[in-house]
Scaffold this motif. Structure first.
Motif, PDB file in Angstrom:
ATOM      1  N   ALA A 172       0.762  -1.438  -0.245  1.00 59.56           N
ATOM      2  CA  ALA A 172       0.065  -0.428   0.277  1.00 59.56           C
ATOM      3  C   ALA A 172       0.743   1.235   0.221  1.00 59.56           C
ATOM      4  N   GLY A 173       2.199   1.560  -0.275  1.00 62.06           N
ATOM      5  CA  GLY A 173       3.124   1.989  -0.094  1.00 62.06           C
ATOM      6  C   GLY A 173       3.073   3.105  -1.037  1.00 62.06           C
ATOM      7  N   GLY A 174       2.029   2.981  -2.500  1.00 58.93           N
ATOM      8  CA  GLY A 174       2.163   4.250  -3.806  1.00 58.93           C
ATOM      9  C   GLY A 174       0.544   4.314  -3.007  1.00 58.93           C
ATOM     10  N   GLU A 175      -0.216   4.441  -2.533  1.00 55.40           N
ATOM     11  CA  GLU A 175      -1.153   4.902  -2.232  1.00 55.40           C
ATOM     12  C   GLU A 175      -1.520   5.990  -2.318  1.00 55.40           C
ATOM     13  N   GLY A 176      -2.606   6.518  -2.529  1.00 55.50           N
ATOM     14  CA  GLY A 176      -2.987   8.401  -2.644  1.00 55.50           C
ATOM     15  C   GLY A 176      -3.183   8.529  -0.914  1.00 55.50           C
ATOM     16  N   PRO A 177      -3.851   9.890  -0.847  1.00 57.81           N
ATOM     17  CA  PRO A 177      -4.128   9.868   0.836  1.00 57.81           C
ATOM     18  C   PRO A 177      -5.539   9.971   0.705  1.00 57.81           C
ATOM     19  N   LEU A 178      -6.496  10.205  -0.586  1.00 61.68           N
ATOM     20  CA  LEU A 178      -7.412   9.597  -0.922  1.00 61.68           C
ATOM     21  C   LEU A 178      -7.834   7.516  -0.793  1.00 61.68           C
ATOM     22  N   ALA A 179      -6.979   7.148  -0.978  1.00 65.28           N
ATOM     23  CA  ALA A 179      -6.654   5.918  -1.267  1.00 65.28           C
ATOM     24  C   ALA A 179      -6.541   4.951   0.248  1.00 65.28           C
ATOM     25  N   ARG A 180      -5.782   5.986   1.115  1.00 67.00           N
ATOM     26  CA  ARG A 180      -5.510   5.941   2.414  1.00 67.00           C
ATOM     27  C   ARG A 180      -6.874   5.205   3.382  1.00 67.00           C
ATOM     28  N   ALA A 181      -7.325   6.878   2.887  1.00 69.30           N
ATOM     29  CA  ALA A 181      -8.394   7.111   3.831  1.00 69.30           C
ATOM     30  C   ALA A 181      -9.977   6.272   4.047  1.00 69.30           C
ATOM     31  N   ILE A 182      -9.714   5.485   2.228  1.00 66.81           N
ATOM     32  CA  ILE A 182     -10.560   4.354   2.307  1.00 66.81           C
ATOM     33  C   ILE A 182     -10.344   3.340   3.223  1.00 66.81           C
ATOM     34  N   ARG A 183      -8.708   2.857   3.179  1.00 65.91           N
ATOM     35  CA  ARG A 183      -8.297   1.530   3.156  1.00 65.91           C
ATOM     36  C   ARG A 183      -8.340   1.911   5.056  1.00 65.91           C
ATOM     37  N   ALA A 184      -8.466   2.900   5.594  1.00 70.64           N
ATOM     38  CA  ALA A 184      -8.583   3.407   7.132  1.00 70.64           C
ATOM     39  C   ALA A 184     -10.320   2.735   7.730  1.00 70.64           C
ATOM     40  N   LYS A 185     -10.883   3.386   6.528  1.00 70.57           N
ATOM     41  CA  LYS A 185     -12.552   3.658   7.285  1.00 70.57           C
ATOM     42  C   LYS A 185     -12.826   2.309   7.324  1.00 70.57           C
ATOM     43  N   LEU A 186     -12.328   1.827   5.818  1.00 66.77           N
ATOM     44  CA  LEU A 186     -13.521  -0.144   5.853  1.00 66.77           C
ATOM     45  C   LEU A 186     -12.784  -0.511   6.971  1.00 66.77           C
ATOM     46  N   ASP A 187     -11.450  -0.646   7.211  1.00 63.87           N
ATOM     47  CA  ASP A 187     -10.892  -1.159   8.288  1.00 63.87           C
ATOM     48  C   ASP A 187     -11.609  -0.872   9.214  1.00 63.87           C
ATOM     49  N   ALA A 188     -11.907   0.187  10.349  1.00 61.46           N
ATOM     50  CA  ALA A 188     -12.266   0.733  11.332  1.00 61.46           C
ATOM     51  C   ALA A 188     -13.909  -0.065  11.219  1.00 61.46           C
ATOM     52  N   ALA A 189     -14.729   0.338  10.368  1.00 62.27           N
ATOM     53  CA  ALA A 189     -15.685  -0.240  10.407  1.00 62.27           C
ATOM     54  C   ALA A 189     -16.347  -1.428  10.011  1.00 62.27           C
TER      55      ALA A 189
END
Length: 112
Positions: free
Chosen positions: A1-18
């Motif tokens: 996930a190192g090449g992900e942009g800020p929106l991709a990282r936010a999507i990943r974090a929110k789906l992980d949490a929810a």
């Protein structure tokens, strides 16, 4: 996930949490849709979670949409969702192919 942009990282974090997924794939498909580099407007996600057990596809999609409410209200223009239970994913770990983009390309001439 190192090449992900800020929106991709936010999507990943929110789906992980929810949804506490056992498998999560976040793919930026903006370039396939004629978006400029770094735009992060079109995504597909594959979410495998026990939270989807017993829920029809519409309810599963609603859970994903609820987790990404602020992104969908702002920068996120299009979101393709594959939402499966771990049992479904185990029996078929291949998401369906993405459909072709049907419009909105800045590369095509406009018709008047």
């Amino acid at each position: 996930a190192g090449g992900e942009g800020p929106l991709a990282r936010a999507i990943r974090a929110k789906l992980d949490a929810a949804l506490q997924p056992s498998h999560l794939q976040v793919l930026d498909e903006t370039p396939r849709h004629g978006g400029p580099p770094g735009a992060e407007t079109h995504f597909s996600v594959v979410v495998v979670s026990e939270r989807f057990s017993g829920l029809p596809p519409l309810q599963r999609h609603r859970l994903v949409h609820a987790a990404l409410q602020s992104e969908l209200a702002g920068p996120l223009h299009a979101l393709a969702i594959v939402a499966r239970t771990p049992q479904q994913w185990q029996s078929d770990p291949n998401p369906p192919p993405c459909p072709p983009c049907l419009g909105g390309s800045k590369l095509e001439p406009r018709r008047e």
